[in-house]
Design a protein around this motif. Structure first.
Motif, PDB file in Angstrom:
ATOM      1  N   PRO A   9       0.974  -1.300   0.094  1.00  4.94           N
ATOM      2  CA  PRO A   9      -0.108   0.007   0.157  1.00  4.94           C
ATOM      3  C   PRO A   9       0.752   1.212  -0.117  1.00  4.94           C
ATOM      4  O   PRO A   9       1.908   1.179   0.804  1.00  4.94           O
ATOM      5  CB  PRO A   9      -0.724  -0.013   1.331  1.00  4.94           C
ATOM      6  CG  PRO A   9       0.071  -0.997   2.040  1.00  4.94           C
ATOM      7  CD  PRO A   9       0.913  -1.841   1.278  1.00  4.94           C
ATOM      8  N   ILE A  10       0.329   2.443  -0.532  1.00  2.00           N
ATOM      9  CA  ILE A  10       1.268   3.674  -0.955  1.00  2.00           C
ATOM     10  C   ILE A  10       0.145   4.541  -0.564  1.00  2.00           C
ATOM     11  O   ILE A  10      -0.652   4.678  -1.054  1.00  2.00           O
ATOM     12  CB  ILE A  10       1.677   3.529  -2.473  1.00  2.00           C
ATOM     13  CG1 ILE A  10       2.554   2.455  -2.741  1.00  2.00           C
ATOM     14  CG2 ILE A  10       2.463   4.954  -2.436  1.00  2.00           C
ATOM     15  CD1 ILE A  10       2.913   2.405  -4.239  1.00  2.00           C
ATOM     16  N   ILE A  11       0.698   5.448   0.156  1.00  2.00           N
ATOM     17  CA  ILE A  11       0.132   6.797   0.556  1.00  2.00           C
ATOM     18  C   ILE A  11       1.097   7.781  -0.287  1.00  2.00           C
ATOM     19  O   ILE A  11       2.446   8.089   0.065  1.00  2.00           O
ATOM     20  CB  ILE A  11       0.179   7.297   1.889  1.00  2.00           C
ATOM     21  CG1 ILE A  11      -0.988   6.370   2.506  1.00  2.00           C
ATOM     22  CG2 ILE A  11      -0.247   8.910   2.019  1.00  2.00           C
ATOM     23  CD1 ILE A  11      -1.275   6.778   4.071  1.00  2.00           C
ATOM     24  N   ASP A  12       0.577   8.509  -1.244  1.00  2.00           N
ATOM     25  CA  ASP A  12       1.534   9.470  -1.851  1.00  2.00           C
ATOM     26  C   ASP A  12       1.385  10.959  -1.307  1.00  2.00           C
ATOM     27  O   ASP A  12       0.381  11.371  -1.300  1.00  2.00           O
ATOM     28  CB  ASP A  12       0.893   9.611  -3.485  1.00  2.00           C
ATOM     29  CG  ASP A  12       1.835  10.517  -4.450  1.00  2.00           C
ATOM     30  OD1 ASP A  12       2.586  11.001  -3.780  1.00  2.00           O
ATOM     31  OD2 ASP A  12       1.464  10.489  -5.598  1.00  2.00           O
ATOM     32  N   ALA A  13       2.514  10.946  -0.657  1.00  4.22           N
ATOM     33  CA  ALA A  13       2.378  12.045   0.413  1.00  4.22           C
ATOM     34  C   ALA A  13       2.833  13.637  -0.317  1.00  4.22           C
ATOM     35  O   ALA A  13       2.959  14.398   0.300  1.00  4.22           O
ATOM     36  CB  ALA A  13       3.535  11.944   1.293  1.00  4.22           C
TER      37      ALA A  13
END
Length: 303
Positions: A9-13
């Motif tokens: 899972p990725i949170i694009d910050a």
């Protein structure tokens, strides 16, 4: 990349949206271009909205995004936030945002209060005055992190529970260290890896030294993004050492992935940036990989 890594899972910050048909962004719409670290940025002068980002993300599992103010008309900073709030409700993106407020403006307190009342706002970005090179850097310039008027606005962030996104070259991180220590309850997130544009051995050594000093402040974190170089495509060979050094200095619990899209579309596809980042951290324990792609951003931006 294995199926397991494809599902991380990725949170694009750090990402941006803009609609040039309805909103005003001087740097994208005025006739004279601004000096830009990637050179010609005319390819960015088009609408970029959630459907465009989803297309660019492709099969990667980006579960949330953090929109960073996109230099909307500076006379109406809250209007960008309200537009993003409506966009989020309609499209599901962005998840939260970092808004703009001129910290040294006479009405900074009012703008900060209004920004803080919008539910998706987590922090503020206001780029402090910066020198063009290490040799030109001096402390105490008007509009800098040393400026008493700028600091007066900055002091309000803690009262409102807002974090601060800091975009400044590494040669100003000494001032950031003092700012962090003077306001220990305000979270600072360094943008774009501290801007290590000079990739010579001497340039990287100076960048690492600046990061090592600022990382001693527990309320400072770093976003690993914006690693493009003018006139060169994004490559793992040139960027993996920078990614690994930044993580080694800050630790996986204070570092996070970000795409800087669509700005970094000037140097790479979204997939190239994500795949490169994942390759650079592939030797780390899976728990740390999750921190870097998801957990640190979730905690620091209070998602």
């Amino acid at each position: 990349m294995s199926d397991t890594r494809a599902e991380i899972p990725i949170i694009d910050a750090h990402q941006h949206f803009w609609n040039l048909s309805t909103n005003y962004y001087p740097w994208l719409q005025d006739p004279d271009p601004i000096p830009f670290r990637y050179g010609d940025y005319s390819a960015l002068k088009r609408n970029y909205l959630p459907a465009d980002l989803r297309r660019d993300i492709g099969s990667y599992r980006v579960v949330k995004t953090i929109h960073i103010e996109a230099e909307w008309d500076r006379s109406r900073p809250v209007a960008e936030t309200e537009w993003l709030h409506d966009l989020s409700r309609r499209e599901g993106l962005p998840t939260v945002c970092v808004a703009h407020a001129a910290l040294d403006a006479p009405d900074a307190d009012e703008t900060l209060y209004r920004q803080s009342r919008v539910s998706i706002v987590r922090g503020i970005r206001h780029k402090p005055t910066a020198a063009g090179s290490p040799g030109e850097a001096k402390r105490g310039a008007p509009g800098s992190m040393d400026d008493p008027q700028w600091r007066k606005g900055y002091a309000i962030l803690g009262c409102l529970g807002l974090s601060f996104d800091l975009q400044t070259p590494w040669w100003h991180l000494d001032a950031a260290s003092e700012l962090a220590r003077d306001f220990p309850n305000t979270q600072i997130i360094i943008n774009h890896t501290g801007l290590p544009a000079d990739r010579s051995p001497e340039g990287l050594a100076a960048w690492r030294s600046a990061l090592e000093k600022v990382a001693t402040c527990p309320n400072i974190a770093i976003k690993i993004s914006g690693l493009g170089q003018k006139g060169r495509p994004w490559s793992l060979e040139s960027n993996a050492p920078v990614i690994r050094d930044a993580i080694a200095i800050f630790g996986a619990d204070r570092a996070m992935f970000a795409s800087n899209y669509p700005v970094d579309s000037l140097v790479a596809s979204y997939g190239t940036i994500v795949a490169g980042f994942l390759a650079a951290i592939a030797d780390r324990p899976m728990a740390e990989q999750y921190q870097l792609t998801h957990d640190s951003a979730e905690r620091i931006y209070r998602l």
